[in-house]
Write a protein that holds these residues in place. Structure first.
Motif, PDB file in Angstrom:
ATOM      1  N   PHE A  64     -49.264 -31.337 -62.624  1.00 31.77           N
ATOM      2  CA  PHE A  64     -49.091 -29.896 -63.131  1.00 31.77           C
ATOM      3  C   PHE A  64     -47.807 -29.316 -63.633  1.00 31.77           C
ATOM      4  CE2 PHE A  64     -47.366 -25.902 -61.291  1.00 31.77           C
ATOM      5  CZ  PHE A  64     -48.129 -24.986 -61.827  1.00 31.77           C
ATOM      6  N   LEU A  65     -46.462 -30.064 -63.079  1.00 32.82           N
ATOM      7  CA  LEU A  65     -45.395 -29.578 -63.645  1.00 32.82           C
ATOM      8  C   LEU A  65     -45.183 -30.107 -65.013  1.00 32.82           C
ATOM      9  CD1 LEU A  65     -42.817 -30.726 -60.806  1.00 32.82           C
ATOM     10  CD2 LEU A  65     -43.376 -28.354 -61.473  1.00 32.82           C
ATOM     11  N   THR A  66     -46.172 -31.374 -65.428  1.00 36.94           N
ATOM     12  CA  THR A  66     -45.853 -31.845 -66.723  1.00 36.94           C
ATOM     13  C   THR A  66     -46.917 -31.017 -67.719  1.00 36.94           C
ATOM     14  OG1 THR A  66     -45.634 -34.131 -66.040  1.00 36.94           O
ATOM     15  CG2 THR A  66     -46.325 -33.807 -68.205  1.00 36.94           C
ATOM     16  N   ARG A  67     -48.042 -30.585 -67.374  1.00 32.55           N
ATOM     17  CA  ARG A  67     -49.068 -29.911 -68.141  1.00 32.55           C
ATOM     18  C   ARG A  67     -48.336 -28.482 -68.585  1.00 32.55           C
ATOM     19  NH1 ARG A  67     -50.822 -34.220 -68.716  1.00 32.55           N
ATOM     20  NH2 ARG A  67     -52.760 -35.180 -68.451  1.00 32.55           N
ATOM     21  N   PHE A  68     -47.846 -27.752 -67.540  1.00 33.48           N
ATOM     22  CA  PHE A  68     -47.502 -26.665 -67.833  1.00 33.48           C
ATOM     23  C   PHE A  68     -45.720 -26.140 -68.128  1.00 33.48           C
ATOM     24  CE2 PHE A  68     -51.472 -26.164 -65.456  1.00 33.48           C
ATOM     25  CZ  PHE A  68     -52.028 -25.134 -66.196  1.00 33.48           C
ATOM     26  N   PHE A  69     -45.236 -27.047 -67.513  1.00 33.99           N
ATOM     27  CA  PHE A  69     -43.731 -26.808 -67.709  1.00 33.99           C
ATOM     28  C   PHE A  69     -42.826 -27.945 -68.378  1.00 33.99           C
ATOM     29  CE2 PHE A  69     -45.228 -24.366 -64.063  1.00 33.99           C
ATOM     30  CZ  PHE A  69     -44.658 -23.219 -64.235  1.00 33.99           C
ATOM     31  N   ASP A  70     -43.508 -29.004 -68.840  1.00 32.93           N
ATOM     32  CA  ASP A  70     -42.962 -30.089 -69.564  1.00 32.93           C
ATOM     33  C   ASP A  70     -41.945 -30.628 -68.691  1.00 32.93           C
ATOM     34  OD1 ASP A  70     -42.909 -31.837 -71.657  1.00 32.93           O
ATOM     35  OD2 ASP A  70     -41.808 -30.552 -73.105  1.00 32.93           O
ATOM     36  N   LYS A  71     -42.329 -30.907 -67.528  1.00 31.96           N
ATOM     37  CA  LYS A  71     -41.203 -31.525 -66.551  1.00 31.96           C
ATOM     38  C   LYS A  71     -41.546 -32.783 -66.091  1.00 31.96           C
ATOM     39  CE  LYS A  71     -38.640 -28.878 -63.999  1.00 31.96           C
ATOM     40  NZ  LYS A  71     -38.238 -28.090 -62.944  1.00 31.96           N
ATOM     41  N   PHE A 166     -45.388 -24.848 -71.750  1.00 35.39           N
ATOM     42  CA  PHE A 166     -43.891 -24.927 -72.337  1.00 35.39           C
ATOM     43  C   PHE A 166     -43.413 -26.226 -73.155  1.00 35.39           C
ATOM     44  CE2 PHE A 166     -43.838 -21.767 -69.162  1.00 35.39           C
ATOM     45  CZ  PHE A 166     -43.228 -20.889 -69.363  1.00 35.39           C
ATOM     46  N   ASP A 167     -42.415 -25.948 -74.172  1.00 39.42           N
ATOM     47  CA  ASP A 167     -41.925 -27.371 -74.703  1.00 39.42           C
ATOM     48  C   ASP A 167     -40.437 -27.210 -74.317  1.00 39.42           C
ATOM     49  OD1 ASP A 167     -40.744 -28.887 -76.337  1.00 39.42           O
ATOM     50  OD2 ASP A 167     -41.652 -28.305 -78.224  1.00 39.42           O
ATOM     51  N   ARG A 168     -40.254 -28.376 -73.576  1.00 39.89           N
ATOM     52  CA  ARG A 168     -38.886 -28.454 -73.052  1.00 39.89           C
ATOM     53  C   ARG A 168     -38.042 -29.750 -73.376  1.00 39.89           C
ATOM     54  NH1 ARG A 168     -36.828 -30.852 -67.979  1.00 39.89           N
ATOM     55  NH2 ARG A 168     -35.549 -29.692 -66.841  1.00 39.89           N
ATOM     56  N   GLU A 169     -38.263 -29.971 -74.807  1.00 42.11           N
ATOM     57  CA  GLU A 169     -37.772 -31.145 -75.403  1.00 42.11           C
ATOM     58  C   GLU A 169     -36.337 -31.339 -75.227  1.00 42.11           C
ATOM     59  OE1 GLU A 169     -38.114 -34.010 -79.421  1.00 42.11           O
ATOM     60  OE2 GLU A 169     -38.711 -31.894 -79.383  1.00 42.11           O
ATOM     61  N   LYS A 170     -35.796 -30.249 -75.831  1.00 43.00           N
ATOM     62  CA  LYS A 170     -34.229 -30.221 -75.712  1.00 43.00           C
ATOM     63  C   LYS A 170     -33.523 -30.198 -74.380  1.00 43.00           C
ATOM     64  CE  LYS A 170     -33.544 -30.312 -80.117  1.00 43.00           C
ATOM     65  NZ  LYS A 170     -33.320 -28.901 -80.785  1.00 43.00           N
ATOM     66  N   LYS A 171     -34.335 -29.773 -73.507  1.00 40.69           N
ATOM     67  CA  LYS A 171     -33.498 -29.815 -72.215  1.00 40.69           C
ATOM     68  C   LYS A 171     -33.768 -31.104 -71.759  1.00 40.69           C
ATOM     69  CE  LYS A 171     -32.261 -27.738 -68.313  1.00 40.69           C
ATOM     70  NZ  LYS A 171     -31.904 -28.938 -67.025  1.00 40.69           N
ATOM     71  N   ASN A 172     -35.130 -31.543 -71.792  1.00 39.98           N
ATOM     72  CA  ASN A 172     -35.381 -32.962 -71.411  1.00 39.98           C
ATOM     73  C   ASN A 172     -34.328 -33.901 -71.883  1.00 39.98           C
ATOM     74  OD1 ASN A 172     -37.587 -32.257 -69.787  1.00 39.98           O
ATOM     75  ND2 ASN A 172     -38.980 -32.578 -71.215  1.00 39.98           N
ATOM     76  N   MET A 173     -34.158 -33.814 -73.154  1.00 42.64           N
ATOM     77  CA  MET A 173     -33.002 -34.723 -74.012  1.00 42.64           C
ATOM     78  C   MET A 173     -32.010 -34.833 -73.139  1.00 42.64           C
ATOM     79  SD  MET A 173     -34.217 -34.145 -77.857  1.00 42.64           S
ATOM     80  CE  MET A 173     -33.006 -35.060 -78.785  1.00 42.64           C
ATOM     81  N   ASN A 174     -31.444 -33.851 -72.998  1.00 40.18           N
ATOM     82  CA  ASN A 174     -30.133 -33.478 -72.467  1.00 40.18           C
ATOM     83  C   ASN A 174     -30.150 -33.847 -70.958  1.00 40.18           C
ATOM     84  OD1 ASN A 174     -28.914 -32.294 -74.898  1.00 40.18           O
ATOM     85  ND2 ASN A 174     -29.347 -30.352 -74.014  1.00 40.18           N
ATOM     86  N   ASP A 175     -31.277 -33.833 -70.201  1.00 41.04           N
ATOM     87  CA  ASP A 175     -31.456 -34.395 -68.787  1.00 41.04           C
ATOM     88  C   ASP A 175     -31.380 -35.984 -68.830  1.00 41.04           C
ATOM     89  OD1 ASP A 175     -31.151 -31.676 -67.982  1.00 41.04           O
ATOM     90  OD2 ASP A 175     -32.988 -31.432 -67.607  1.00 41.04           O
ATOM     91  N   LYS A 176     -32.070 -36.482 -69.886  1.00 41.48           N
ATOM     92  CA  LYS A 176     -32.518 -37.837 -69.452  1.00 41.48           C
ATOM     93  C   LYS A 176     -30.988 -38.566 -70.053  1.00 41.48           C
ATOM     94  CE  LYS A 176     -37.150 -38.476 -70.851  1.00 41.48           C
ATOM     95  NZ  LYS A 176     -38.291 -39.035 -71.919  1.00 41.48           N
ATOM     96  N   LYS A 177     -30.333 -38.154 -70.946  1.00 42.98           N
ATOM     97  CA  LYS A 177     -29.069 -38.546 -71.323  1.00 42.98           C
ATOM     98  C   LYS A 177     -27.974 -38.550 -70.131  1.00 42.98           C
ATOM     99  CE  LYS A 177     -25.416 -38.697 -75.103  1.00 42.98           C
ATOM    100  NZ  LYS A 177     -25.143 -38.202 -76.318  1.00 42.98           N
ATOM    101  N   ARG A 178     -28.201 -37.447 -69.339  1.00 46.48           N
ATOM    102  CA  ARG A 178     -27.326 -37.362 -68.317  1.00 46.48           C
ATOM    103  C   ARG A 178     -27.693 -38.325 -67.141  1.00 46.48           C
ATOM    104  NH1 ARG A 178     -28.181 -34.328 -63.913  1.00 46.48           N
ATOM    105  NH2 ARG A 178     -29.975 -33.136 -65.233  1.00 46.48           N
ATOM    106  N   ILE A 179     -28.897 -38.339 -66.736  1.00 48.81           N
ATOM    107  CA  ILE A 179     -29.422 -39.136 -65.767  1.00 48.81           C
ATOM    108  C   ILE A 179     -29.115 -40.675 -65.993  1.00 48.81           C
ATOM    109  CG2 ILE A 179     -31.295 -39.715 -64.310  1.00 48.81           C
ATOM    110  CD1 ILE A 179     -32.322 -36.751 -64.902  1.00 48.81           C
ATOM    111  N   PHE A 180     -29.471 -41.119 -67.118  1.00 45.67           N
ATOM    112  CA  PHE A 180     -29.663 -42.566 -67.315  1.00 45.67           C
ATOM    113  C   PHE A 180     -28.382 -43.199 -67.886  1.00 45.67           C
ATOM    114  CE2 PHE A 180     -34.363 -41.782 -68.686  1.00 45.67           C
ATOM    115  CZ  PHE A 180     -34.724 -41.580 -67.442  1.00 45.67           C
ATOM    116  N   SER A 181     -27.100 -42.338 -68.299  1.00 48.65           N
ATOM    117  CA  SER A 181     -25.990 -42.824 -68.520  1.00 48.65           C
ATOM    118  C   SER A 181     -25.173 -43.159 -67.216  1.00 48.65           C
ATOM    119  CB  SER A 181     -25.247 -41.907 -69.378  1.00 48.65           C
ATOM    120  OG  SER A 181     -25.856 -41.467 -70.641  1.00 48.65           O
ATOM    121  N   ASN A 182     -24.285 -44.168 -67.563  1.00 48.59           N
ATOM    122  CA  ASN A 182     -23.218 -44.487 -66.753  1.00 48.59           C
ATOM    123  C   ASN A 182     -23.770 -44.995 -65.358  1.00 48.59           C
ATOM    124  OD1 ASN A 182     -21.255 -43.420 -68.557  1.00 48.59           O
ATOM    125  ND2 ASN A 182     -21.869 -41.352 -67.841  1.00 48.59           N
TER     126      ASN A 182
END
Length: 401
Positions: A64-71, A166-182
């Motif tokens: 549900f979070l994915t289909r409607f909110f791109d999370k 929803f299209d959350r692409e830019k937010k997902n990009m920033n979040d993944k980079k923060r989460i998967f770095s370091n």
């Protein structure tokens, strides 16, 4: 050595089988092994080695979070916390993660744990999802996609994991980079050099990346003669074979439909993995077979084929190319992703132009080729027992034993 693996599924699908193959090698070599997974039932493994942490309700909410909110990747908090507690109990020397997408895992909770616990992590990429804002692949269609601050943009939110609102692409990009770095001690493994090159273009180039190719079971995929031509009443025809777990657009079904208009009366196309609806729409010179769970039957089809055609438009390292060669059949594929890397010892043709006419010219060249596939020479490149041992060697190097 104590190794924990994590994947969306266990024992089926390409990634689930790879995880179990590595597990079996660990057990056979006297190591401790445990597998955590998120969906469906484990297959082909003793349940004491495989633990599932998600409920159907949890997966539905994540969907549900994915289909409607791109999370995608930001649900499943409760089950991820539960899994982290079990990781602590097992206390592994190595944590080997595979697909962390698939509606079952909270990536932020998991990677925060990795950073705090200082665990040694191996991460096998089976697609591009870790460095995109949404999708698992972006080769097809490629119009308008580009690198942006170490992440790759996606062509559509409608591709897996699909978002309808929803299209959350830019937010997902920033979040993944923060989460998967370091992460202190993380090694990335890719099955193809194509994917490794993409990793090295992304923000993930901060990590060591190496290639360990996927392999197949040569005890299963080998030349097996059968009466399949007689059964299908095509004894005097040359077989053009295509195999996929599902014939979606990126797998190239439309190229076979176009090929059906070009081939001669002495040639026939067989497609494995089509749906009943797709079968009903096929022309008379294409035989459709629904997905088979019999690897022996599949090996018989590979053996009977005169050429295997893989017109994929985006792929990491398709094992169907390996299976065909192991059964003595040469391959035609496009210059797409890591697909060309799975052709060895001149056992096929890679076409640069992605169209049915180029495919057919390559197919006719294979028909006229008198050289046979030397299956014995393939072993070091495609035998899973040889290739997956490289993971064991990698684990030992990481923990210095």
């Amino acid at each position: 050595m104590r190794v924990l693996q994590i994947n969306s599924v266990c024992g089926f699908g390409s990634t689930g089988k790879i995880m179990v193959d590595i597990h079996n090698l660990l057990i056979e070599n006297g190591h401790e092994s445990l597998m955590f997974y998120g969906r469906n039932k484990a297959s082909g493994v003793d349940e004491k080695y495989a633990k599932r942490f998600n409920s159907k309700l949890d997966i539905l909410y994540h969907t549900f979070l994915t289909r409607f909110f791109d999370k995608h990747g930001f649900g499943s908090k409760r089950s991820t916390r539960k899994m982290i507690k079990e990781i602590e109990k097992f206390n592994p020397d190595i944590i080997h993660i595979h697909n962390i997408h698939g509606y079952y895992l909270n990536i932020e909770l998991l990677f925060n744990y990795f950073k705090k616990s200082k665990r040694k992590i191996v991460w096998t990429f089976h697609d591009c999802w870790p460095f995109t804002g949404h999708c698992a692949y972006f080769d097809y269609p490629s119009e308008g996609t580009h690198w942006e601050n170490g992440m790759h943009t996606c062509h559509t939110k409608k591709s897996y994991p699909k978002s309808s609102l929803f299209d959350r692409e830019k937010k997902n990009m920033n979040d993944k980079k923060r989460i998967f770095s370091n992460v202190d001690d993380l090694t990335i493994v890719t099955p193809s050099n194509w994917l490794k090159d993409l990793v090295n273009q992304s923000y993930l180039k901060q990590y060591n990346a190496l290639t360990i190719r996927n392999g197949i079971d040569l005890n299963v995929y080998k030349p097996i003669r059968s009466d399949i031509k007689e059964i299908l009443n095509i004894k005097d025809k040359r077989i053009i074979l295509g195999v996929a777990s599902g014939w979606e657009e990126r797998k190239g079904l439309h190229f076979f439909l176009e090929l059906s208009k070009l081939i001669s009366k002495e040639e026939i196309i067989i497609l494995v993995g089509v749906t009943t609806k797709q079968i009903s729409d096929l022309p008379n010179n294409i035989i459709g077979i629904q997905r088979t769970n019999s690897m022996k039957e599949l090996a018989e089809l590979y053996t009977a084929a005169d050429v295997f055609v893989n017109p994929t438009l985006e792929d990491n390292y398709p094992t169907t190319n390996l299976e065909a060669q192991a059964c003595g059949t040469k391959v035609v594929t496009f210059k797409t992703g890591g697909s060309p890397e799975g052709i060895f010892n001149s056992n096929g043709i890679v076409t640069s132009e992605k169209n049915s006419h180029e495919l057919y010219e390559a197919i006719k060249t294979i028909f006229n080729d008198k050289d046979q596939v030397n299956v014995q020479m393939l072993a070091e490149n495609i035998d899973k027992y040889i290739l997956f041992k490289k993971y064991i060697d990698l684990y030992k190097r990481i923990i210095n034993i």
